[in-house]
Scaffold this motif. Structure first.
Motif, short mmCIF file in Angstrom:
data_model
loop_
_atom_site.label_atom_id
_atom_site.label_comp_id
_atom_site.label_asym_id
_atom_site.label_seq_id
_atom_site.Cartn_x
_atom_site.Cartn_y
_atom_site.Cartn_z
N MET A 157 15.63 13.82 35.24
CA MET A 157 16.08 14.91 34.38
C MET A 157 16.39 14.42 32.98
O MET A 157 17.15 15.03 32.27
CB MET A 157 17.32 15.56 34.99
N THR A 158 15.77 13.28 32.57
CA THR A 158 16.23 12.62 31.36
C THR A 158 15.08 11.84 30.73
O THR A 158 14.23 11.31 31.43
CB THR A 158 17.36 11.63 31.70
N PHE A 159 15.09 11.76 29.39
CA PHE A 159 14.28 10.76 28.70
C PHE A 159 15.14 10.11 27.62
O PHE A 159 16.00 10.76 27.02
CB PHE A 159 12.98 11.33 28.15
N SER A 160 14.91 8.81 27.41
CA SER A 160 15.81 8.06 26.54
C SER A 160 15.11 6.84 25.96
O SER A 160 14.03 6.45 26.41
CB SER A 160 17.05 7.61 27.33
N LEU A 161 15.79 6.23 24.98
CA LEU A 161 15.39 4.92 24.49
C LEU A 161 16.61 4.10 24.18
O LEU A 161 17.68 4.63 23.86
CB LEU A 161 14.50 5.03 23.26
N VAL A 162 16.46 2.78 24.30
CA VAL A 162 17.43 1.81 23.80
C VAL A 162 16.71 0.99 22.75
O VAL A 162 15.51 0.72 22.87
CB VAL A 162 18.00 0.92 24.92
N ALA A 163 17.44 0.58 21.70
CA ALA A 163 16.76 -0.09 20.60
C ALA A 163 17.71 -0.99 19.83
O ALA A 163 18.92 -0.81 19.85
CB ALA A 163 16.14 0.94 19.65
N ARG A 164 17.10 -1.97 19.15
CA ARG A 164 17.82 -2.86 18.24
C ARG A 164 17.17 -2.77 16.87
O ARG A 164 15.95 -2.69 16.75
CB ARG A 164 17.74 -4.29 18.74
N CYS A 165 17.99 -2.79 15.82
CA CYS A 165 17.49 -2.93 14.45
C CYS A 165 17.42 -4.41 14.12
O CYS A 165 18.45 -5.09 14.07
CB CYS A 165 18.39 -2.21 13.46
N ALA A 166 16.22 -4.92 13.93
CA ALA A 166 16.05 -6.35 13.68
C ALA A 166 16.68 -6.77 12.35
O ALA A 166 17.06 -7.94 12.19
CB ALA A 166 14.56 -6.70 13.68
N GLU A 167 16.81 -5.85 11.40
CA GLU A 167 17.36 -6.19 10.09
C GLU A 167 18.88 -6.26 10.11
O GLU A 167 19.48 -7.14 9.49
CB GLU A 167 16.90 -5.18 9.05
N THR A 168 19.53 -5.32 10.78
CA THR A 168 21.00 -5.23 10.73
C THR A 168 21.68 -5.76 11.99
O THR A 168 22.88 -6.01 11.97
CB THR A 168 21.43 -3.77 10.54
N GLY A 169 20.93 -5.87 13.09
CA GLY A 169 21.54 -6.25 14.35
C GLY A 169 22.24 -5.11 15.07
O GLY A 169 22.86 -5.33 16.12
N MET A 170 22.13 -3.89 14.55
CA MET A 170 22.71 -2.74 15.24
C MET A 170 21.96 -2.46 16.54
O MET A 170 20.77 -2.74 16.66
CB MET A 170 22.65 -1.48 14.36
N PHE A 171 22.67 -1.88 17.50
CA PHE A 171 22.08 -1.44 18.76
C PHE A 171 22.29 0.06 18.92
O PHE A 171 23.31 0.59 18.47
CB PHE A 171 22.72 -2.15 19.95
#
Length: 224
Positions: free
Chosen positions: A1-15
């Motif tokens: 019942m879901t679609f999602s993503l997880v991600a990292r910003c290579a420039e800032t290190g944010m997740f």
């Protein structure tokens, strides 16, 4: 019942995590980030304990593949779970159990992993990953772009009603934690609108926490 993503910003290190579902309050149960450590989505017949447990594995020094493997081997009823993780080096891992609901699929690329269940078709996660890779700007902008792409590619087989986005930066609390817990309209666009309002104020809210005396006023009644 879901679609999602997880991600990292290579420039800032944010997740970050971005997610949408036909179920209510999906982001409250499925989205997990930890500054300097990683991001995790735990979905499909959800066990909310698996998100923090996966982040703990990452914090203990395992990479994304090792963390997801440990949770797969030690968690309960893992045939029903989907777990997505990205670590501090941008490595990703996905567990999609064989009892995931309906049409389910997953995909990954540099700094990003996506997955879903009860999908319109199995190409939705690939569309999300491609959109994230093609996007630029703040991680929040890229997460919204990728989630919109998943919806445009078909998203769930039925209408979605909740969505959310969480971003961790350098502090112990999320820099961004925006949710639409239920809407008969498009919850992805509701979160996108909230992001348009919140994005210019992100830095100021961090300053309010760390240096209240130097924080700006926004001109609301009583705030002078």
């Amino acid at each position: 019942m879901t679609f999602s993503l997880v991600a990292r910003c290579a420039e800032t290190g944010m997740f970050g995590v971005a997610i949408s579902s036909s179920s209510p309050a999906v982001a409250a149960r499925c989205s997990y980030t930890r500054a300097g450590i990683g991001a995790v989505a735990s979905q499909n017949v959800t066990d909310p304990s698996l998100g923090p447990a996966t982040l703990d594995c990452l914090q203990d020094g395992l990479d994304a593949a090792g963390a997801v493997a440990r949770i797969r081997d030690t968690g309960s009823h893992m045939a029903y779970r989907q777990i997505l993780a990205v670590d501090s080096a941008g490595r990703t891992a996905i567990h999609s159990g064989p009892e995931a609901l309906g049409i389910w699929a997953d995909a990954s690329g540099p700094d990003v992993a996506a997955a879903g269940n009860l999908l319109a078709h199995d190409g939705v996660p690939t569309a999300i990953v491609k959109a994230f890779g093609a996007s630029t700007g703040h991680l929040g902008d890229r997460l919204i772009a990728a989630l919109r792409a998943g919806l445009a590619a078909g998203g769930e087989a039925g209408p979605v009603h909740s969505a959310g986005m969480q971003v961790a930066d350098r502090l112990s609390w999320p820099l961004v934690d925006l949710r639409c817990d239920w809407s008969e309209d498009c919850p992805v666009e509701a979160v996108a609108r909230a992001w348009d309002v919140y994005k210019p104020q992100c830095a100021a809210y961090v300053q309010r926490a760390l240096d209240p005396g130097g924080a700006p006023s926004y001109g609301v009644p009583g705030d002078e």
